[in-house]
Scaffold this motif. Structure first.
Motif, mmCIF file in Angstrom:
data_model
loop_
_atom_site.group_PDB
_atom_site.id
_atom_site.type_symbol
_atom_site.label_atom_id
_atom_site.label_comp_id
_atom_site.label_asym_id
_atom_site.label_seq_id
_atom_site.Cartn_x
_atom_site.Cartn_y
_atom_site.Cartn_z
ATOM 1 N N TRP A 234 25.478 22.080 13.476
ATOM 2 C CA TRP A 234 24.370 23.016 13.656
ATOM 3 C C TRP A 234 23.805 22.916 15.068
ATOM 4 O O TRP A 234 23.542 23.919 15.728
ATOM 5 C CB TRP A 234 23.285 22.749 12.617
ATOM 6 C CG TRP A 234 22.038 23.525 12.877
ATOM 7 C CD1 TRP A 234 20.899 23.077 13.475
ATOM 8 C CD2 TRP A 234 21.825 24.907 12.611
ATOM 9 N NE1 TRP A 234 19.980 24.093 13.573
ATOM 10 C CE2 TRP A 234 20.533 25.230 13.050
ATOM 11 C CE3 TRP A 234 22.605 25.891 12.024
ATOM 12 C CZ2 TRP A 234 19.999 26.495 12.926
ATOM 13 C CZ3 TRP A 234 22.066 27.153 11.900
ATOM 14 C CH2 TRP A 234 20.777 27.442 12.350
ATOM 15 N N ARG A 235 23.605 21.678 15.557
ATOM 16 C CA ARG A 235 23.049 21.498 16.901
ATOM 17 C C ARG A 235 24.008 22.007 17.964
ATOM 18 O O ARG A 235 23.595 22.596 18.954
ATOM 19 C CB ARG A 235 22.707 20.029 17.157
ATOM 20 C CG ARG A 235 21.438 19.614 16.446
ATOM 21 C CD ARG A 235 21.000 18.220 16.802
ATOM 22 N NE ARG A 235 21.943 17.260 16.213
ATOM 23 C CZ ARG A 235 22.546 16.303 16.901
ATOM 24 N NH1 ARG A 235 22.333 16.141 18.172
ATOM 25 N NH2 ARG A 235 23.377 15.477 16.292
ATOM 26 N N ARG A 236 25.302 21.803 17.772
ATOM 27 C CA ARG A 236 26.283 22.315 18.746
ATOM 28 C C ARG A 236 26.272 23.842 18.746
ATOM 29 O O ARG A 236 26.338 24.473 19.796
ATOM 30 C CB ARG A 236 27.666 21.781 18.439
ATOM 31 C CG ARG A 236 28.711 22.272 19.396
ATOM 32 C CD ARG A 236 29.544 21.147 19.929
ATOM 33 N NE ARG A 236 30.554 21.657 20.835
ATOM 34 C CZ ARG A 236 30.506 21.463 22.129
ATOM 35 N NH1 ARG A 236 29.546 20.756 22.658
ATOM 36 N NH2 ARG A 236 31.445 21.939 22.903
ATOM 37 N N ALA A 237 26.195 24.447 17.568
ATOM 38 C CA ALA A 237 26.135 25.915 17.481
ATOM 39 C C ALA A 237 24.861 26.435 18.131
ATOM 40 O O ALA A 237 24.884 27.431 18.862
ATOM 41 C CB ALA A 237 26.205 26.359 16.022
ATOM 42 N N ALA A 238 23.735 25.756 17.905
ATOM 43 C CA ALA A 238 22.477 26.172 18.531
ATOM 44 C C ALA A 238 22.558 26.060 20.042
ATOM 45 O O ALA A 238 22.073 26.928 20.770
ATOM 46 C CB ALA A 238 21.321 25.326 18.005
ATOM 47 N N TYR A 239 23.187 25.002 20.526
ATOM 48 C CA TYR A 239 23.345 24.817 21.967
ATOM 49 C C TYR A 239 24.210 25.928 22.570
ATOM 50 O O TYR A 239 23.891 26.469 23.625
ATOM 51 C CB TYR A 239 23.969 23.451 22.251
ATOM 52 C CG TYR A 239 24.312 23.236 23.699
ATOM 53 C CD1 TYR A 239 23.324 22.922 24.623
ATOM 54 C CD2 TYR A 239 25.619 23.354 24.150
ATOM 55 C CE1 TYR A 239 23.631 22.729 25.961
ATOM 56 C CE2 TYR A 239 25.937 23.165 25.473
ATOM 57 C CZ TYR A 239 24.939 22.848 26.372
ATOM 58 O OH TYR A 239 25.244 22.667 27.697
ATOM 59 N N LEU A 240 25.286 26.270 21.884
ATOM 60 C CA LEU A 240 26.203 27.285 22.407
ATOM 61 C C LEU A 240 25.609 28.687 22.360
ATOM 62 O O LEU A 240 25.923 29.518 23.209
ATOM 63 C CB LEU A 240 27.518 27.269 21.618
ATOM 64 C CG LEU A 240 28.412 26.070 21.848
ATOM 65 C CD1 LEU A 240 29.586 26.096 20.877
ATOM 66 C CD2 LEU A 240 28.910 26.029 23.280
ATOM 67 N N PRO B 289 11.211 22.381 19.605
ATOM 68 C CA PRO B 289 11.950 22.018 18.390
ATOM 69 C C PRO B 289 13.326 22.677 18.291
ATOM 70 O O PRO B 289 14.183 22.208 17.564
ATOM 71 C CB PRO B 289 11.040 22.515 17.264
ATOM 72 C CG PRO B 289 9.692 22.572 17.850
ATOM 73 C CD PRO B 289 9.886 22.909 19.302
ATOM 74 N N PHE B 290 13.537 23.753 19.025
ATOM 75 C CA PHE B 290 14.814 24.452 18.958
ATOM 76 C C PHE B 290 15.772 24.062 20.071
ATOM 77 O O PHE B 290 16.929 24.453 20.058
ATOM 78 C CB PHE B 290 14.581 25.968 18.986
ATOM 79 C CG PHE B 290 13.677 26.426 17.880
ATOM 80 C CD1 PHE B 290 14.115 26.434 16.573
ATOM 81 C CD2 PHE B 290 12.382 26.818 18.148
ATOM 82 C CE1 PHE B 290 13.281 26.838 15.550
ATOM 83 C CE2 PHE B 290 11.537 27.223 17.129
ATOM 84 C CZ PHE B 290 11.985 27.231 15.829
ATOM 85 N N ALA B 291 15.305 23.306 21.046
ATOM 86 C CA ALA B 291 16.160 22.876 22.146
ATOM 87 C C ALA B 291 17.053 21.735 21.680
ATOM 88 O O ALA B 291 16.712 20.956 20.798
ATOM 89 C CB ALA B 291 15.319 22.429 23.332
#
Length: 136
Positions: free
Chosen positions: A83-89, A101-103
Protein backbone atom coordinates in the motif's frame (compact mmCIF):
# COMPACT_ATOMS: atom_id res chain seq x y z
CA UNK A 1 -8.15 16.50 -14.88
CA UNK A 2 -5.56 15.08 -12.45
CA UNK A 3 -3.83 11.86 -13.43
CA UNK A 4 -1.53 10.11 -10.90
CA UNK A 5 2.11 9.77 -11.96
CA UNK A 6 2.19 5.93 -12.13
CA UNK A 7 -1.40 4.65 -12.17
CA UNK A 8 -0.71 1.25 -13.76
CA UNK A 9 2.03 0.34 -11.28
CA UNK A 10 -0.05 1.58 -8.36
CA UNK A 11 -3.14 -0.39 -9.36
CA UNK A 12 -1.01 -3.50 -9.96
CA UNK A 13 0.33 -3.20 -6.40
CA UNK A 14 -3.18 -2.83 -5.00
CA UNK A 15 -4.27 -5.95 -6.89
CA UNK A 16 -1.24 -7.79 -5.52
CA UNK A 17 -2.23 -6.64 -2.03
CA UNK A 18 -5.67 -8.21 -2.48
CA UNK A 19 -4.11 -11.42 -3.80
CA UNK A 20 -1.82 -11.70 -0.78
CA UNK A 21 -4.78 -11.31 1.59
CA UNK A 22 -6.87 -13.79 -0.41
CA UNK A 23 -4.12 -16.40 -0.50
CA UNK A 24 -3.52 -16.06 3.24
CA UNK A 25 -7.26 -16.25 3.90
CA UNK A 26 -7.49 -19.46 1.87
CA UNK A 27 -4.56 -20.91 3.79
CA UNK A 28 -6.12 -20.01 7.12
CA UNK A 29 -9.47 -21.38 5.99
CA UNK A 30 -7.98 -24.84 5.50
CA UNK A 31 -7.33 -25.21 9.23
CA UNK A 32 -9.30 -22.54 11.09
CA UNK A 33 -12.99 -21.85 11.45
CA UNK A 34 -14.39 -18.94 9.48
CA UNK A 35 -14.61 -16.62 12.48
CA UNK A 36 -11.15 -17.55 13.77
CA UNK A 37 -9.64 -17.08 10.32
CA UNK A 38 -11.24 -13.64 9.96
CA UNK A 39 -10.15 -12.50 13.41
CA UNK A 40 -6.61 -13.82 12.87
CA UNK A 41 -6.28 -12.01 9.55
CA UNK A 42 -7.71 -8.83 11.02
CA UNK A 43 -5.29 -8.89 13.97
CA UNK A 44 -2.35 -9.65 11.69
CA UNK A 45 -3.36 -6.78 9.42
CA UNK A 46 -3.75 -4.45 12.42
CA UNK A 47 -0.29 -5.44 13.66
CA UNK A 48 1.30 -4.65 10.30
CA UNK A 49 -0.64 -1.40 10.06
CA UNK A 50 0.72 -0.25 13.42
CA UNK A 51 4.18 -1.49 12.48
CA UNK A 52 4.07 0.55 9.28
CA UNK A 53 3.23 3.70 11.26
CA UNK A 54 6.11 2.96 13.63
CA UNK A 55 8.37 2.62 10.58
CA UNK A 56 7.16 5.90 9.06
CA UNK A 57 7.61 7.82 12.31
CA UNK A 58 10.98 6.15 12.83
CA UNK A 59 12.09 7.21 9.35
CA UNK A 60 11.09 10.80 10.08
CA UNK A 61 12.91 10.75 13.43
CA UNK A 62 15.83 8.78 11.95
CA UNK A 63 15.41 5.89 14.39
CA UNK A 64 16.83 2.72 12.87
CA UNK A 65 15.20 0.55 15.56
CA UNK A 66 11.72 1.86 14.75
CA UNK A 67 12.34 1.32 11.03
CA UNK A 68 13.49 -2.23 11.80
CA UNK A 69 10.24 -2.91 13.72
CA UNK A 70 8.27 -1.81 10.66
CA UNK A 71 10.30 -4.01 8.35
CA UNK A 72 9.77 -7.06 10.57
CA UNK A 73 6.02 -6.51 10.65
CA UNK A 74 6.05 -6.07 6.87
CA UNK A 75 7.67 -9.48 6.57
CA UNK A 76 4.84 -11.02 8.60
CA UNK A 77 2.24 -9.62 6.20
CA UNK A 78 3.50 -7.49 3.30
CA UNK A 79 0.21 -5.80 2.37
CA UNK A 80 0.83 -2.51 4.18
CA UNK A 81 4.21 -2.13 2.48
CA UNK A 82 2.51 -2.71 -0.88
CA UNK A 83 0.00 0.00 0.00
CA UNK A 84 2.78 2.45 0.92
CA UNK A 85 4.68 1.69 -2.30
CA UNK A 86 1.50 2.24 -4.34
CA UNK A 87 0.84 5.51 -2.49
CA UNK A 88 4.40 6.64 -3.16
CA UNK A 89 4.15 5.82 -6.86
CA UNK A 90 0.76 7.47 -7.36
CA UNK A 91 1.48 10.74 -5.53
CA UNK A 92 3.40 13.66 -6.96
CA UNK A 93 6.93 14.07 -5.50
CA UNK A 94 5.90 17.19 -3.58
CA UNK A 95 3.28 15.24 -1.62
CA UNK A 96 5.93 12.86 -0.29
CA UNK A 97 8.36 15.62 0.68
CA UNK A 98 6.03 17.21 3.25
CA UNK A 99 5.43 15.14 6.42
CA UNK A 100 1.70 14.35 6.41
CA UNK A 101 -0.26 11.19 7.23
CA UNK A 102 -0.40 10.44 3.51
CA UNK A 103 3.29 11.00 2.77
CA UNK A 104 5.61 8.02 2.49
CA UNK A 105 8.87 8.68 4.29
CA UNK A 106 10.14 5.08 4.16
CA UNK A 107 9.49 3.67 0.69
CA UNK A 108 9.40 -0.13 0.43
CA UNK A 109 11.86 -1.51 -2.10
CA UNK A 110 11.28 -3.60 -5.20
CA UNK A 111 12.54 -6.57 -3.17
CA UNK A 112 9.47 -6.24 -0.93
CA UNK A 113 7.23 -6.46 -3.99
CA UNK A 114 9.02 -9.64 -5.10
CA UNK A 115 8.71 -10.96 -1.52
CA UNK A 116 4.96 -10.26 -1.58
CA UNK A 117 4.57 -12.15 -4.86
CA UNK A 118 6.44 -15.13 -3.43
CA UNK A 119 4.49 -14.85 -0.17
CA UNK A 120 1.16 -15.03 -2.00
CA UNK A 121 2.36 -17.89 -4.19
CA UNK A 122 3.63 -19.98 -1.29
CA UNK A 123 0.48 -19.32 0.75
CA UNK A 124 -1.71 -20.36 -2.17
CA UNK A 125 0.34 -23.50 -2.85
CA UNK A 126 0.23 -24.46 0.83
CA UNK A 127 -3.53 -23.86 0.92
CA UNK A 128 -4.04 -26.08 -2.12
CA UNK A 129 -1.84 -28.81 -0.66
CA UNK A 130 -3.49 -28.78 2.77
CA UNK A 131 -6.99 -28.64 1.29
CA UNK A 132 -6.17 -31.48 -1.12
CA UNK A 133 -5.23 -33.72 1.80
CA UNK A 134 -8.34 -32.99 3.86
CA UNK A 135 -10.89 -35.69 4.34
CA UNK A 136 -14.11 -34.32 2.88
Amino acid sequence: GYLPPNPVQGIALLILEAQVLTALSLLGGTRLSTLTNGVTLFLLYALTFIGAWVEQIGALLQSSNAVRVGIVTSLLLPVESLWRRAAYLMQPPLANSIPTPFAVSSVPSDAMVVYAILYAGVALLLAMRVFGRRDL
